[in-house]
Design a protein around this motif. Sequence first.
Motif, mmCIF file in Angstrom:
data_model
loop_
_atom_site.group_PDB
_atom_site.id
_atom_site.type_symbol
_atom_site.label_atom_id
_atom_site.label_comp_id
_atom_site.label_asym_id
_atom_site.label_seq_id
_atom_site.Cartn_x
_atom_site.Cartn_y
_atom_site.Cartn_z
ATOM 1 N N SER A 30 12.352 1.955 17.055
ATOM 2 C CA SER A 30 11.797 2.599 15.870
ATOM 3 C C SER A 30 12.483 3.946 15.709
ATOM 4 O O SER A 30 13.005 4.505 16.674
ATOM 5 C CB SER A 30 10.275 2.772 15.984
ATOM 6 O OG SER A 30 9.948 3.619 17.060
ATOM 7 N N ARG A 31 12.494 4.429 14.498
ATOM 8 C CA ARG A 31 13.217 5.655 14.190
ATOM 9 C C ARG A 31 12.375 6.566 13.317
ATOM 10 O O ARG A 31 11.579 6.092 12.514
ATOM 11 C CB ARG A 31 14.534 5.321 13.476
ATOM 12 C CG ARG A 31 15.478 4.525 14.368
ATOM 13 C CD ARG A 31 16.586 3.848 13.564
ATOM 14 N NE ARG A 31 17.456 3.084 14.432
ATOM 15 C CZ ARG A 31 17.192 1.850 14.861
ATOM 16 N NH1 ARG A 31 16.089 1.228 14.469
ATOM 17 N NH2 ARG A 31 18.020 1.219 15.665
ATOM 18 N N ALA A 32 12.608 7.885 13.477
ATOM 19 C CA ALA A 32 11.897 8.878 12.672
ATOM 20 C C ALA A 32 12.777 10.112 12.533
ATOM 21 O O ALA A 32 13.675 10.350 13.332
ATOM 22 C CB ALA A 32 10.573 9.260 13.334
ATOM 23 N N ILE A 33 12.495 10.886 11.510
ATOM 24 C CA ILE A 33 13.170 12.168 11.291
ATOM 25 C C ILE A 33 12.110 13.263 11.349
ATOM 26 O O ILE A 33 11.054 13.153 10.723
ATOM 27 C CB ILE A 33 13.852 12.212 9.903
ATOM 28 C CG1 ILE A 33 14.932 11.161 9.794
ATOM 29 C CG2 ILE A 33 14.397 13.606 9.617
ATOM 30 C CD1 ILE A 33 16.127 11.392 10.669
ATOM 31 N N LEU A 34 12.404 14.304 12.121
ATOM 32 C CA LEU A 34 11.546 15.481 12.172
ATOM 33 C C LEU A 34 12.234 16.624 11.472
ATOM 34 O O LEU A 34 13.438 16.838 11.655
ATOM 35 C CB LEU A 34 11.268 15.901 13.631
ATOM 36 C CG LEU A 34 10.594 14.888 14.526
ATOM 37 C CD1 LEU A 34 10.402 15.495 15.921
ATOM 38 C CD2 LEU A 34 9.263 14.445 13.973
ATOM 39 N N LYS A 35 11.492 17.358 10.674
ATOM 40 C CA LYS A 35 12.026 18.529 9.996
ATOM 41 C C LYS A 35 11.403 19.773 10.620
ATOM 42 O O LYS A 35 10.176 19.856 10.766
ATOM 43 C CB LYS A 35 11.671 18.476 8.508
ATOM 44 C CG LYS A 35 12.150 19.669 7.721
ATOM 45 C CD LYS A 35 11.741 19.552 6.277
ATOM 46 C CE LYS A 35 12.138 20.805 5.505
ATOM 47 N NZ LYS A 35 11.682 20.735 4.115
ATOM 48 N N LYS A 36 12.246 20.715 11.002
ATOM 49 C CA LYS A 36 11.758 21.962 11.597
ATOM 50 C C LYS A 36 11.090 22.810 10.524
ATOM 51 O O LYS A 36 11.624 22.999 9.439
ATOM 52 C CB LYS A 36 12.908 22.735 12.240
ATOM 53 C CG LYS A 36 12.438 23.962 12.955
ATOM 54 C CD LYS A 36 13.574 24.639 13.664
ATOM 55 C CE LYS A 36 13.064 25.886 14.361
ATOM 56 N NZ LYS A 36 14.150 26.620 14.990
ATOM 57 N N ILE A 37 9.922 23.301 10.855
ATOM 58 C CA ILE A 37 9.163 24.161 9.940
ATOM 59 C C ILE A 37 9.234 25.585 10.466
ATOM 60 O O ILE A 37 8.888 25.846 11.618
ATOM 61 C CB ILE A 37 7.682 23.710 9.847
ATOM 62 C CG1 ILE A 37 7.584 22.239 9.449
ATOM 63 C CG2 ILE A 37 6.890 24.613 8.904
ATOM 64 C CD1 ILE A 37 8.162 21.923 8.091
ATOM 65 N N ASP A 38 9.709 26.488 9.626
ATOM 66 C CA ASP A 38 9.812 27.902 10.029
ATOM 67 C C ASP A 38 8.532 28.648 9.741
ATOM 68 O O ASP A 38 7.776 28.332 8.900
ATOM 69 C CB ASP A 38 10.984 28.578 9.319
ATOM 70 C CG ASP A 38 12.312 27.952 9.723
ATOM 71 O OD1 ASP A 38 12.463 27.608 10.906
ATOM 72 O OD2 ASP A 38 13.163 27.802 8.846
#
Length: 102
Positions: free
Chosen positions: A94-102
């Motif tokens: 399975s795959r996912a993308i995480l976006k960094k939150i500043d």
Amino acid sequence: MGVYIVTINIKRQVEEEWLQWMKQEHIPDIMNAGFFTSYEIFKVVIPDTVSDEAVYQFHYRFNSIDDYYQYAEKAAPEFQRKHSEKFLGKFKASRAILKKID
């Protein structure tokens, strides 16, 4: 900045061979493609299911979401094909993308 996470459930009977192949061939090929800046490998230890599978996560860091989209379009299909052919029927991914939150 973001992280592309690939989670693999791999049959324990091929775990050692698979992990060696991932470290020596698959990941170097992915990194040499030039879309990611770094990576880390994790083995899930808790929860440790009493199953015939081990669970790993691969975290690939990228500078922009465009880098990921370029990888997904130009390189991922071939890398996934090679992995699937080599370990057919012995893994789930399975795959996912995480976006960094500043």
